[in-house]
Design an enzyme around this catalytic site. Structure first.
Site, PDB file in Angstrom:
ATOM      1  N   GLY A 142      36.622  40.598  38.405  1.00 11.57           N
ATOM      2  CA  GLY A 142      35.252  40.876  38.821  1.00 11.57           C
ATOM      3  C   GLY A 142      34.510  39.602  39.148  1.00 11.57           C
ATOM      4  N   GLU A 180      39.912  37.079  36.270  1.00  9.31           N
ATOM      5  CA  GLU A 180      40.088  36.664  37.658  1.00  9.31           C
ATOM      6  C   GLU A 180      38.732  36.857  38.308  1.00  9.31           C
ATOM      7  OE1 GLU A 180      40.147  37.308  41.209  1.00  9.31           O
ATOM      8  OE2 GLU A 180      41.897  38.638  41.193  1.00  9.31           O
ATOM      9  N   CYS A 197      39.179  39.453  46.866  1.00 12.29           N
ATOM     10  CA  CYS A 197      39.027  38.149  46.198  1.00 12.29           C
ATOM     11  C   CYS A 197      39.785  37.078  46.957  1.00 12.29           C
ATOM     12  CB  CYS A 197      39.481  38.214  44.750  1.00 12.29           C
ATOM     13  SG  CYS A 197      41.023  39.057  44.531  1.00 12.29           S
ATOM     14  N   GLU A 220      30.819  31.806  46.644  1.00  6.41           N
ATOM     15  CA  GLU A 220      31.428  32.900  47.399  1.00  6.41           C
ATOM     16  C   GLU A 220      30.341  33.822  47.965  1.00  6.41           C
ATOM     17  OE1 GLU A 220      33.816  35.359  44.835  1.00  6.41           O
ATOM     18  OE2 GLU A 220      34.778  36.421  46.492  1.00  6.41           O
TER      19      GLU A 220
END
Lengths: 487, 487
Positions: free
Chosen positions: B208, B232, B269, B368
């Protein structure tokens, strides 16, 4: 980033050197790493007499023990040299491309290992060779391709400097960058924290007390970018004496266990500190024999004043606990003096006893007494043994005497031992940790901050490597990686 | 330990069930584990049509993508079944005893693997099959012998319940304890923290956001007995376009990259979020072609309102940054509406551009943008590429286009990529993660909280195992361990 503490400037300097050497050493071949490790082993052995004398002056561990420890340290350095040559730090899994659509279809993937970078290595006081400047953490980090910054232990400063001097000469002679191995001193907690926080550090290896280790583990986690902290924090190492183990008498086994408890003045992280004994005739006779055998041990001076203070404090607390009975009478300093002892002598070995239920109910009885002392827990059933083991939670070792047969009880005991320990012994004593591939030295918290890793044996190398998958890499790169000629 | 939050009682119940099933499942044989994993794969496939429809209702990811994802999830479950049968979770190194004194002399040591215990598994929103109830974390934990408590994602609650129902039937049909797989709901941060803090939990797997992941990682570390937290946390996945990669024209490669950026509405991701392009004629023409190709993509609705809000916020910040130029003009909602779009539609893809020096100097540009957007970084030399990669610090992937030749520059680029990524691609695009032994999905912090482990591929199993060395174990025990008939 230097501040007031004079140790900080030295740390800045050493970590800058390590940082500078990092790419070069990461790209070193297996034979370059093996040559360095063997050179370090040779120089230890060539200077054994002087080093052992120096170590004995500072640690009081005795020449026989220190002779064995130096031999083990050289053996370990050579073992990691062989591991590097066998390709362990370059470990490669090569999955060929598969045609077709995913999930079965896939590109070529090649898994390689990449060194983490400079490792801060905190020496331990109780192994001035094997867990110090050129000990297992240093050997495994160097074999992995990581420069090492040694934090010297204040318990043996002259030995640390001398071993480091010899190592520096080997590094220079082999034409390697000086930053491959550096050393910093300064016993303060601030200096340790400063080193762990330093941006040039990529990982930490630590062997020492729970308090000190956890404090530095927190520092590692509070960094802007946390780093792995491999801490080995000590342990109470339960040993279970099942009735069947006493079938051939109690004298020999009691003597062997007493020797393990008092070995090196009890200053081993694998020293058996908790002895589970059944409350039956054989069990009582074993406990009495153990107390006798322990009373005849005469441990040497402890490593440092603060370790001695900690031991006296821990046994004092134990002795005054309402649920605990002392099985070896305390001898007064004057009495020791009259017996020819002096103020430098070691502490008197101690043995205590407690009922299982009281042990389980009182978590303050679960703490390690670092030194020549143990607590006997009287148990009445296998179920009670299981409860005591569960209460311990985490330990480097559990030793089970008398579980040779495949029975439901024995299986339950083995499973309970596996749940809380990194190593389970089916006989013998837990002191002495073989350096081999199958070794596991590191148990569940609080024995270790990373219980899935080991600090002894060739698995220790993996702590300082990170896997990287190369997708559709060119053949020349894969070939070079495979030979360890490019890293 | 229930408190006010209604989710807490459900967590108490599920973790108690998992705890109760833990010994049984830890002792399960390879064939029992494989049977469960294959049963779960079968039931997914047997109900594919209904499940994909439900998943599409809740996620808007589209049937083709979800069809592929379900196939991958079943493939993965079967892959872990085969890994269990191959003995991976029982992995054994058996070092024979060696005669003589230490260090060469040693007892027999046999290294076995022990499951950690109940695993709390936090589902991700962006892979409603592959990183949810029966996804890779669940498959690898079950294969390792650990019960799983699924924390369902609020982005696809009905699908989660339906998949769980099907799984529960398989567990019951195979006569396994109900606690092998449980599910809890409740989207609050308090419920998540309560689960991570729960004494019955032995490890956490999380996929997440950085914020959510780090908050729970802290909770795991603040427990009286900290537990491993495998998080992660996402990534910006730099992709480097070297001049040689554009020798055959820019149109095709730009189109392929635009497809990867917009794939699944950019909600991967491994979505390439940072494109390093040389500031020469070919590079400028590639950037223009990329902007064109990205403009023609029409991404679907995002997974949740909060993800959409986060994306709009991130691109808004980027667009208003003084050093950043927008390469695709923002279309107003009204304009989109007139073009036949509506309020449920996906966001417009975005492309931004910045100079390398400005990127390096502004760490807020390193974050991100989770969605269909990327930032082009204009570079002028290989040295500048290396500086940009160093500034990124940690990423799941780095893609290098045009490093096929063995040159000093290419080696420097490959080493820099290995330093910051878990997977390095030598062509292609980073979206799409093959499930195989050599996969590594997890890069340096902040991409992963445990960069030495992987969450995709068969290496994922090792996260849930702890090595234990058996010293001088009886032969019957070693034989049983080897066959996986006793664990």
């Amino acid at each position: 980033m230097s501040e007031a503490n004079p140790a900080f400037a030295a740390i800045d300097h050493a970590t800058a050197q390590a940082h500078e050497a990092s790419s070069h050493w990461a790209a070193s071949t297996a034979s370059e790493r093996a040559r360095l490790l063997r050179g370090l082993a040779d120089v230890l052995e060539q200077n054994a007499t002087a080093l052992i004398a120096l170590a004995n002056d500072e640690s009081a561990l005795g020449e026989p023990r220190l002779t064995g420890e130096l031999a083990r340290t050289a053996f370990q350095l050579r073992g990691f040299a062989s591991a590097a040559e066998a390709g362990v730090p370059y470990l490669q899994i090569d999955d060929a491309a598969a045609p077709g659509a995913p999930p079965a279809g896939r590109p070529r993937l090649t898994l390689v290992q990449v060194p983490l970078g400079p490792v801060a290595m905190f020496s331990a006081s109780n192994f001035p060779f094997a867990f110090s400047v050129l000990g297992g953490d240093t050997a495994s980090a160097l074999a992995a391709g990581c420069p090492v910054i040694v934090k010297a232990h204040s318990g043996h400063p002259a030995l640390s400097r001398k071993v480091f001097e010899l190592a520096v000469a080997v590094v220079a002679q082999q034409g390697l960058p000086v930053g491959v191995l550096t050393l910093v001193e300064g016993a303060s907690r601030e200096a340790g924290a400063y080193l762990v926080r330093h941006p040039n550090i990529a990982a930490v290896a630590f062997t020492g007390s729970y308090q000190g280790g956890v404090a530095l583990w927190r520092v590692a986690n509070e960094r802007p970018r946390p780093i792995p902290f491999f801490g080995e924090l000590g342990s109470i190492n339960p040993l279970v004496v099942l009735p069947g183990a006493l079938a051939n008498g109690v004298a020999e086994v009691a003597k062997s266990l007493a020797g393990s408890i008092a070995l090196g003045c009890g200053q081993f992280c694998t020293s058996p500190g908790l002895i589970l004994v059944f409350d039956d005739a054989d069990g009582r006779s074993f406990t009495a024999a153990l107390a006798d055998a322990l009373s005849t041990q005469s441990p040497h001076r402890m490593l440092t004043d603060s370790i001695r203070y900690g031991f006296d404090h821990a046994v004092g607390k134990m002795a005054s606990h309402a649920a605990v009975r002392s099985l070896i009478e305390m001898r007064e300093p004057r009495e020791l003096h009259e017996a020819g002892d002096d103020s430098c002598a070691g502490p008197w070995p101690r043995l205590f006893e407690v009922e299982a239920a009281a042990f389980i109910a009182n978590s303050d009885l679960h703490e390690e007494m670092f030194g020549p002392a143990a607590l006997v827990v009287k148990v009445r059933s296998v179920a009670e043994v299981l409860q005591v083991l569960q209460a311990v939670e985490g330990s480097l070792t559990v030793t089970l005497w008398g579980v040779q047969q495949n029975t439901a009880d024995n299986l339950a005991l083995i499973r309970a031992a596996e749940q809380i320990a990194g190593r389970v012994l089916f006989g013998g004593v837990p002191t002495g940790v073989a350096v081999t591939r199958a070794q596991q030295h590191g148990g569940p918290w609080p024995a270790s901050t990373q219980p899935q890793t080991t600090s002894v044996g060739y698995g220790a190398l993996a702590r300082f490597l990170r896997p990287v998958a190369l997708q559709d890499a060119p053949d020349w790169l894969i070939a070079a990686k495979r030979g360890g000629t490019l890293s």
